[in-house]
Design a protein around this motif. Structure first.
Motif, PDB file in Angstrom:
ATOM      1  N   ASN A 176     -33.248  -3.457  16.669  1.00  0.00           N
ATOM      2  CA  ASN A 176     -34.508  -2.925  16.150  1.00  0.00           C
ATOM      3  C   ASN A 176     -34.371  -1.984  14.960  1.00  0.00           C
ATOM      4  O   ASN A 176     -35.305  -1.306  14.572  1.00  0.00           O
ATOM      5  CB  ASN A 176     -35.366  -2.304  17.264  1.00  0.00           C
ATOM      6  N   GLU A 177     -33.173  -1.990  14.365  1.00  0.00           N
ATOM      7  CA  GLU A 177     -33.015  -1.243  13.113  1.00  0.00           C
ATOM      8  C   GLU A 177     -32.474  -2.183  12.053  1.00  0.00           C
ATOM      9  O   GLU A 177     -31.526  -2.932  12.307  1.00  0.00           O
ATOM     10  CB  GLU A 177     -32.019  -0.096  13.312  1.00  0.00           C
ATOM     11  N   CYS A 186     -27.495 -11.687   7.297  1.00  0.00           N
ATOM     12  CA  CYS A 186     -28.905 -11.756   7.690  1.00  0.00           C
ATOM     13  C   CYS A 186     -29.732 -10.885   6.739  1.00  0.00           C
ATOM     14  O   CYS A 186     -30.795 -11.306   6.264  1.00  0.00           O
ATOM     15  CB  CYS A 186     -29.020 -11.287   9.129  1.00  0.00           C
ATOM     16  N   ARG A 187     -29.228  -9.695   6.445  1.00  0.00           N
ATOM     17  CA  ARG A 187     -29.928  -8.814   5.480  1.00  0.00           C
ATOM     18  C   ARG A 187     -29.980  -9.487   4.108  1.00  0.00           C
ATOM     19  O   ARG A 187     -30.976  -9.412   3.406  1.00  0.00           O
ATOM     20  CB  ARG A 187     -29.229  -7.458   5.402  1.00  0.00           C
ATOM     21  N   SER A 193     -39.559  -9.999  12.186  1.00  0.00           N
ATOM     22  CA  SER A 193     -39.747 -10.327  13.592  1.00  0.00           C
ATOM     23  C   SER A 193     -38.539 -11.115  14.074  1.00  0.00           C
ATOM     24  O   SER A 193     -38.195 -12.147  13.504  1.00  0.00           O
ATOM     25  CB  SER A 193     -41.035 -11.145  13.739  1.00  0.00           C
ATOM     26  N   ASN A 194     -37.885 -10.610  15.105  1.00  0.00           N
ATOM     27  CA  ASN A 194     -36.657 -11.266  15.585  1.00  0.00           C
ATOM     28  C   ASN A 194     -36.763 -11.681  17.048  1.00  0.00           C
ATOM     29  O   ASN A 194     -35.817 -11.565  17.811  1.00  0.00           O
ATOM     30  CB  ASN A 194     -35.438 -10.373  15.347  1.00  0.00           C
ATOM     31  N   GLY A 195     -37.941 -12.145  17.428  1.00  0.00           N
ATOM     32  CA  GLY A 195     -38.150 -12.646  18.785  1.00  0.00           C
ATOM     33  C   GLY A 195     -39.637 -12.730  19.041  1.00  0.00           C
ATOM     34  O   GLY A 195     -40.432 -12.152  18.295  1.00  0.00           O
ATOM     35  N   ILE A 231     -38.719  -5.309  13.571  1.00  0.00           N
ATOM     36  CA  ILE A 231     -37.971  -4.306  12.806  1.00  0.00           C
ATOM     37  C   ILE A 231     -38.857  -3.875  11.645  1.00  0.00           C
ATOM     38  O   ILE A 231     -39.334  -4.713  10.871  1.00  0.00           O
ATOM     39  CB  ILE A 231     -36.648  -4.905  12.270  1.00  0.00           C
ATOM     40  N   TYR A 232     -39.112  -2.559  11.546  1.00  0.00           N
ATOM     41  CA  TYR A 232     -39.892  -2.026  10.425  1.00  0.00           C
ATOM     42  C   TYR A 232     -38.920  -1.612   9.330  1.00  0.00           C
ATOM     43  O   TYR A 232     -37.892  -1.014   9.611  1.00  0.00           O
ATOM     44  CB  TYR A 232     -40.695  -0.813  10.867  1.00  0.00           C
ATOM     45  N   ARG A 233     -39.248  -1.937   8.088  1.00  0.00           N
ATOM     46  CA  ARG A 233     -38.376  -1.517   6.983  1.00  0.00           C
ATOM     47  C   ARG A 233     -39.075  -0.430   6.191  1.00  0.00           C
ATOM     48  O   ARG A 233     -40.238  -0.543   5.877  1.00  0.00           O
ATOM     49  CB  ARG A 233     -38.092  -2.686   6.055  1.00  0.00           C
TER      50      ARG A 233
END
Ligand code: GDP
Length: 425
Positions: free
Chosen positions: A386-387, A395-396, A414-416, A423-425
């Protein structure tokens, strides 16, 4: 503050999940276009749901869910959907239906079904929910507005007019039974009783809500490429899928829509026929992505049809993001790609030997061949992270590559399928 949540692609980007998640902090969630023809899959603490007509905010106690005037309102379907979620333990949602929404009638569904059968091999791949005949009738001014249900005289006149026109088609074009006026009037009276408790002057309600500083979400259905004006006409839907239409389909001022969250899928999928440049043509490769995709596979939420699969299309997505007026991107289903050694990304279209990055009209789109770049995969499961900084480097890199192509910041990843897989950026 009003935020629209819309799709950049062909639909099924995961708007339902993002809306359900953002609804935690919203007061009002509005459907402003489309009908029960597409579905949103939502997984939360009550279970797994496929919503078709209800806004994706119905799972919270504190929210008001609105069916705006732009929606194709199938009344028995709406009631059925409400009852279904209540039976599964969800508290009875607070729902308002615009008095200016129009009714999707059983004869629209019949007409849709007859027409698809008539077109046979050349059909549009309609879900046969009656959407195209509904919107045609709305603009031909033979639609029935919710408000009209409460005026018997208007209703009788309308039914007369509708039967005259439809029966020519039903009898002579489709060779099918004609509509019966009395039966139709009885149906409309039943609909009136069913919908009465929900009817509201929605645009006045929203005008006041905006003045009071309420937090409002507009939830789009399908995506930019299915918009009747800006999409892959004629393989499009019959109402606008763009955030701008949120103003019309809900009845609010366009300048009130300050935030446009466009949901973009980390790969591509499409249902029905139509141009799809980055489609994976190797069926084994497509099938693997389809089986791993979404939550439990990429199959239509309404029809169960296997979706057509493709790689990320930067040309189509950049256009889709631009035409929405996107202020931030939510990139979804990224976790699905964790099995790939390298990931093709379509970065241009080759049209008769000329490379373009601009999305063309349909006639030129038919000639387009994908130009791919290949990015290295990350070969692991990213669910549960979540970070942003904890994501694998490749992936980044994939996210940042896509962001550069889209020209708009990717603020959510969104990873699920769950509410917390974000994950908020
Ligand atoms: P919508 O119509 O745009 O709401 O999209 P759909 O509901 O048709 O498709 C999204 C599908 O992907 C659903 O099954 C969701 O549960 C699932 N989903 C959404 N976001 C994610 C994600 O980040 N990862 C995975 N694996 N599935 C997701």
């Amino acid at each position: 503050m009003v935020r629209a949540i819309v799709g950049a692609n062909w639909g099924d980007e995961g708007k339902g999940k993002i809306t359900d998640m953002l609804a935690a902090k919203a007061d009002i969630i509005i459907r402003f276009q489309g009908g029960s023809n597409a579905g949103h899959t939502i997984i939360n603490n009550y279970g797994k749901f496929a919503l078709h007509l209800l806004p994706s905010g119905v799972f919270y106690d504190h929210t008001i869910s609105i069916i705006g005037n732009g929606v194709a309102l199938n009344i028995p379907y709406l009631i059925k959907e409400i009852n279904e979620i209540v039976e599964k333990g969800v508290p009875r949602p607070k729902i308002l239906v615009s008095d200016r929404a129009q009714l999707l009638m059983p004869y629209h569904i019949l007409q849709d079904t007859y027409e698809e059968a008539r077109l046979a091999g050349k059909a549009y791949g309609s879900t046969k929910s009656g959407i195209a005949p509904f919107y045609s009738d709305k603009f031909a001014k033979i639609g029935i507005q919710v408000s009209e249900l409460f005026d018997d005289e208007i209703l009788e006149e309308k039914v007369e007019k509708i039967c005259t026109l439809k029966n020519v088609m039903f009898k002579y074009l489709y060779h099918m039974p004609e509509l019966d006026k009395t039966e139709l009037l009885n149906t409309l009276r039943e609909y009136r009783d069913m919908i009465e408790p929900f009817v509201c002057d929605v645009s006045t309600y929203l005008y006041n809500a905006i003045k009071e500083g309420k937090n409002i979400l507009l939830e789009g259905q399908l995506g930019s490429l299915k918009d009747p004006d800006h999409g892959i006409y004629p393989m499009v839907t019959s109402s606008s899928t763009l955030a701008a239409y949120g103003a019309i389909g809900a009845g609010i001022a366009p300048y009130e829509i300050s935030d446009i969250t466009t949901v973009v899928k980390a790969y591509s999928s499409a249902v029905g026929a139509g141009e799809f440049v980055s489609e994976i043509l190797d069926e084994a490769v497509a099938d693997e992505l389809r089986r791993r995709g979404g939550d439990g596979g990429e199959f239509g939420a309404t029809t169960g049809r296997p979706r057509r699969m493709g790689w990320f299309d930067a040309v189509a997505s950049r256009y889709g993001v631009r035409i929405q007026g996107t202020t931030e991107v939510a990139l979804t289903v990224l976790d699905v790609l964790g099995y790939l050694d390298e990931i093709p990304v379509c970065v241009g279209y080759d049209i008769n030997g000329e490379i373009t990055k601009d999305f063309p009209t349909t006639s030129r789109l038919k000639l387009a061949k994908p130009v791919y770049e290949y990015l290295p995969g990350w070969k692991c499961d990213i669910r549960g992270i979540n970070e942003y900084d904890k994501l694998p480097k490749n992936c980044r890199k994939y996210i940042e590559f896509i962001e550069k192509e889209l020209e708009v910041p990717v603020k959510l990843v969104s990873n699920g399928p769950g509410r917390d897989d974000i994950i908020y950026r």
